[in-house]
Write a protein that holds these residues in place. Sequence first.
Motif, PDB file in Angstrom:
ATOM      1  N   UNK A 146       0.660  -1.147   0.036  1.00 38.48           N
ATOM      2  CA  UNK A 146      -0.098   0.010   0.037  1.00 38.48           C
ATOM      3  C   UNK A 146       0.935   1.515   0.220  1.00 38.48           C
ATOM      4  N   UNK A 147       1.691   0.719  -0.939  1.00 35.34           N
ATOM      5  CA  UNK A 147       2.556   2.761  -1.177  1.00 35.34           C
ATOM      6  C   UNK A 147       2.263   2.855  -2.641  1.00 35.34           C
ATOM      7  N   UNK A 148       1.901   4.950  -2.533  1.00 34.55           N
ATOM      8  CA  UNK A 148       1.427   4.859  -3.688  1.00 34.55           C
ATOM      9  C   UNK A 148       3.136   5.829  -4.427  1.00 34.55           C
ATOM     10  N   UNK A 149       3.136   5.455  -5.619  1.00 28.72           N
ATOM     11  CA  UNK A 149       4.224   6.011  -5.569  1.00 28.72           C
ATOM     12  C   UNK A 149       4.330   6.695  -7.629  1.00 28.72           C
ATOM     13  N   UNK A 150       4.171   8.055  -7.774  1.00 27.73           N
ATOM     14  CA  UNK A 150       3.941   8.723  -8.853  1.00 27.73           C
ATOM     15  C   UNK A 150       4.800  10.093  -9.016  1.00 27.73           C
ATOM     16  N   UNK A 151       4.136  10.737 -10.285  1.00 27.24           N
ATOM     17  CA  UNK A 151       5.012  11.865 -11.002  1.00 27.24           C
ATOM     18  C   UNK A 151       4.477  12.013 -11.919  1.00 27.24           C
ATOM     19  N   UNK A 152       4.567  13.418 -12.575  1.00 27.59           N
ATOM     20  CA  UNK A 152       4.618  14.216 -13.166  1.00 27.59           C
ATOM     21  C   UNK A 152       5.952  15.235 -13.485  1.00 27.59           C
ATOM     22  N   UNK A 153       5.420  15.531 -15.067  1.00 25.19           N
ATOM     23  CA  UNK A 153       6.133  16.426 -16.216  1.00 25.19           C
ATOM     24  C   UNK A 153       5.742  17.501 -16.467  1.00 25.19           C
ATOM     25  N   UNK A 154       6.280  18.186 -16.786  1.00 27.62           N
ATOM     26  CA  UNK A 154       5.883  19.260 -17.567  1.00 27.62           C
ATOM     27  C   UNK A 154       6.162  20.247 -18.501  1.00 27.62           C
ATOM     28  N   UNK A 155       5.590  21.048 -19.168  1.00 29.90           N
ATOM     29  CA  UNK A 155       6.552  22.440 -20.331  1.00 29.90           C
ATOM     30  C   UNK A 155       5.753  23.801 -20.540  1.00 29.90           C
ATOM     31  N   UNK A 156       5.796  24.017 -19.756  1.00 32.57           N
ATOM     32  CA  UNK A 156       4.811  25.137 -20.262  1.00 32.57           C
ATOM     33  C   UNK A 156       5.633  26.653 -20.495  1.00 32.57           C
ATOM     34  N   UNK A 157       5.338  27.461 -21.795  1.00 35.00           N
ATOM     35  CA  UNK A 157       5.825  28.195 -22.539  1.00 35.00           C
ATOM     36  C   UNK A 157       4.538  29.748 -22.250  1.00 35.00           C
ATOM     37  N   UNK A 158       4.742  30.568 -22.345  1.00 35.57           N
ATOM     38  CA  UNK A 158       4.535  31.667 -21.547  1.00 35.57           C
ATOM     39  C   UNK A 158       4.748  32.559 -23.258  1.00 35.57           C
ATOM     40  N   UNK A 159       3.858  33.502 -23.748  1.00 34.50           N
ATOM     41  CA  UNK A 159       4.591  34.437 -24.359  1.00 34.50           C
ATOM     42  C   UNK A 159       3.828  36.660 -24.039  1.00 34.50           C
ATOM     43  N   UNK A 160       4.970  36.789 -24.036  1.00 32.67           N
ATOM     44  CA  UNK A 160       3.967  38.429 -23.518  1.00 32.67           C
ATOM     45  C   UNK A 160       4.428  39.373 -24.814  1.00 32.67           C
ATOM     46  N   UNK A 161       4.202  40.686 -23.740  1.00 33.48           N
ATOM     47  CA  UNK A 161       4.573  41.665 -25.068  1.00 33.48           C
ATOM     48  C   UNK A 161       6.704  41.459 -25.045  1.00 33.48           C
ATOM     49  N   UNK A 162       6.959  42.085 -23.773  1.00 36.27           N
ATOM     50  CA  UNK A 162       8.448  42.209 -23.507  1.00 36.27           C
ATOM     51  C   UNK A 162       9.513  41.337 -24.124  1.00 36.27           C
ATOM     52  N   UNK A 163       8.747  39.632 -23.425  1.00 36.50           N
ATOM     53  CA  UNK A 163       9.516  38.736 -23.299  1.00 36.50           C
ATOM     54  C   UNK A 163       8.606  37.401 -22.702  1.00 36.50           C
ATOM     55  N   UNK A 164       9.127  35.831 -22.720  1.00 37.00           N
ATOM     56  CA  UNK A 164       8.678  34.972 -22.943  1.00 37.00           C
ATOM     57  C   UNK A 164       9.555  34.429 -22.292  1.00 37.00           C
ATOM     58  N   UNK A 165       8.583  33.193 -21.778  1.00 32.26           N
ATOM     59  CA  UNK A 165       9.349  32.409 -20.133  1.00 32.26           C
ATOM     60  C   UNK A 165       8.712  31.440 -20.184  1.00 32.26           C
ATOM     61  N   UNK A 166       9.508  30.546 -20.257  1.00 33.32           N
ATOM     62  CA  UNK A 166       9.477  28.685 -20.466  1.00 33.32           C
ATOM     63  C   UNK A 166      10.156  28.025 -18.895  1.00 33.32           C
TER      64      UNK A 166
END
Length: 200
Positions: A146-166
């Motif tokens: 009864x041991x829960x083991x999990x995970x997740x991976x993500x990638x987010x890209x945000x585009x704004x007027x002055x800069x981009x953020x990843x």
Amino acid sequence: NIHFDVQEGERAHIREVQIVGNTRTYDNVIRRQLTVVPGDLFRRSAMMRSLRNVFYLNYFNDVIPDFRAIEGSPDVDMILEVDEKPTGKFGIGANYSATDGFSGYLEVAETNFLGRGQNLGTTYEFSKTVQNIKLSFTEPWFHDTPLTLGGEVYHTTSNYTEYDRRRTGGSVIVGRPLPWVDLTSASIRYTLGKVDVVEI
């Protein structure tokens, strides 16, 4: 006048626990939810708790118990009949706003992956300024404990007027049920991520 003469026999033990009707879900995924095992004294409370645990998996439309008497013995065989149902999930949505224009999401998940009780899912969200994709996996019973083991991976890209953020990262979660409080668990999550900001 009515007189009842009752003669008690031996208490019944459970000789075998048989599971029928599961064409996709592995037997051990169901058995690890049971609080009754072969050799136990038959107790209705333990049987009802087992049925509840199996039903709460949300893999079955119905869970029906039955018993078979053993000739020449007070013991019984317990038969658990399950009616499987689809466990996949698919979702799609979209909306529009004056600020971001069209946006939406796409989600695909399976809560009983390959009949092993594992949870696998992916989500994709998008808009004019943001795109996000996430992939997750959870093993609720690691090595049939009864041991829960999990995970997740993500990638987010945000585009704004002055800069981009990843943003790129992931997390790992480890959890275990609390034995002294019914239907509760405790877990620990560790998250690691990287953020890149690029001027336009």
